[in-house]
Scaffold this motif. Structure first.
Motif, PDB file in Angstrom:
ATOM      1  N   MET A  60       1.591   6.212  -8.994  1.00  0.00           N
ATOM      2  CA  MET A  60       1.562   6.956  -9.504  1.00  0.00           C
ATOM      3  C   MET A  60       2.538   7.328 -10.934  1.00  0.00           C
ATOM      4  O   MET A  60       2.474   7.684 -12.070  1.00  0.00           O
ATOM      5  CB  MET A  60       1.039   8.336  -9.170  1.00  0.00           C
ATOM      6  N   GLN A  66       8.754   3.860   6.134  1.00  0.00           N
ATOM      7  CA  GLN A  66       8.140   3.633   5.463  1.00  0.00           C
ATOM      8  C   GLN A  66       9.361   3.098   3.549  1.00  0.00           C
ATOM      9  O   GLN A  66       9.073   2.650   3.023  1.00  0.00           O
ATOM     10  CB  GLN A  66       7.658   4.574   5.564  1.00  0.00           C
ATOM     11  N   LYS A  68       0.732  -0.812  -0.067  1.00  0.00           N
ATOM     12  CA  LYS A  68       0.058   0.224   0.140  1.00  0.00           C
ATOM     13  C   LYS A  68       1.088   1.403   0.171  1.00  0.00           C
ATOM     14  O   LYS A  68       1.260   2.194  -0.826  1.00  0.00           O
ATOM     15  CB  LYS A  68      -0.849   0.110   1.131  1.00  0.00           C
ATOM     16  N   ARG A  69       2.100   1.481   0.423  1.00  0.00           N
ATOM     17  CA  ARG A  69       3.024   2.331   0.810  1.00  0.00           C
ATOM     18  C   ARG A  69       3.636   3.327  -0.451  1.00  0.00           C
ATOM     19  O   ARG A  69       3.542   3.428  -0.744  1.00  0.00           O
ATOM     20  CB  ARG A  69       3.715   2.341   2.065  1.00  0.00           C
ATOM     21  N   TYR A  70       3.918   1.366  -0.968  1.00  0.00           N
ATOM     22  CA  TYR A  70       4.579   1.533  -2.922  1.00  0.00           C
ATOM     23  C   TYR A  70       3.052   1.938  -3.667  1.00  0.00           C
ATOM     24  O   TYR A  70       3.402   2.848  -4.546  1.00  0.00           O
ATOM     25  CB  TYR A  70       4.679   0.370  -3.272  1.00  0.00           C
ATOM     26  N   THR A  71       2.150   1.530  -3.637  1.00  0.00           N
ATOM     27  CA  THR A  71       1.508   2.705  -4.906  1.00  0.00           C
ATOM     28  C   THR A  71       1.159   3.849  -3.827  1.00  0.00           C
ATOM     29  O   THR A  71       0.371   4.092  -4.710  1.00  0.00           O
ATOM     30  CB  THR A  71      -0.153   1.063  -4.133  1.00  0.00           C
ATOM     31  N   ASP A  72       0.882   4.241  -2.727  1.00  0.00           N
ATOM     32  CA  ASP A  72       0.366   5.763  -2.464  1.00  0.00           C
ATOM     33  C   ASP A  72       1.202   6.103  -3.178  1.00  0.00           C
ATOM     34  O   ASP A  72       1.058   7.735  -3.714  1.00  0.00           O
ATOM     35  CB  ASP A  72       0.067   5.505  -1.030  1.00  0.00           C
ATOM     36  N   THR A  73       2.144   5.666  -2.621  1.00  0.00           N
ATOM     37  CA  THR A  73       4.006   6.815  -2.794  1.00  0.00           C
ATOM     38  C   THR A  73       4.458   6.869  -3.862  1.00  0.00           C
ATOM     39  O   THR A  73       5.021   7.634  -4.785  1.00  0.00           O
ATOM     40  CB  THR A  73       4.356   6.813  -1.693  1.00  0.00           C
TER      41      THR A  73
END
Length: 101
Positions: free
Chosen positions: A10, A62, A2-7
């Motif tokens: 994009m 993170q 999730k951290r990868y996807t959010d940060t």
């Protein structure tokens, strides 16, 4: 993940394939830049440069979670401990090495 996807997702894409001038984080493109280098080198690069325009935005934990997601996506096995340590010193002894089966 999730951290990868959010940060990172994009720019690098949810599948980590990159595109449009953004490097992929999986497969041959990743290995070209990091094969035989340490996980510490990857951690330091990501922390010092990502996200663009906001390096150091995340905590060390993170960043190491993102590095772990990249390693997992590339098929590298987990190490003897349950989590990567969030320090360049601890990660320096872990080498990224892809050998042919």
């Amino acid at each position: 993940l999730k951290r990868y996807t959010d940060t990172c997702g994009m720019c690098h894409g949810v599948e980590m394939a990159g595109g449009g001038g953004v490097p992929g984080l999986v497969g041959a493109e990743f290995l070209f830049g990091y094969n035989t280098r340490s996980v510490g080198d990857l951690f330091t690069y990501v922390k010092d440069n990502m996200p663009p325009g906001q390096p150091g935005l995340l905590s060390d934990q993170q960043y190491v979670d993102i590095v772990a997601a990249v390693m997992k996506a590339n098929g590298f096995p987990s190490g003897p401990t349950s989590e990567l340590q969030a320090t360049p010193q601890a990660l320096a002894g872990v080498t990224i090495l892809r050998t042919r089966p």
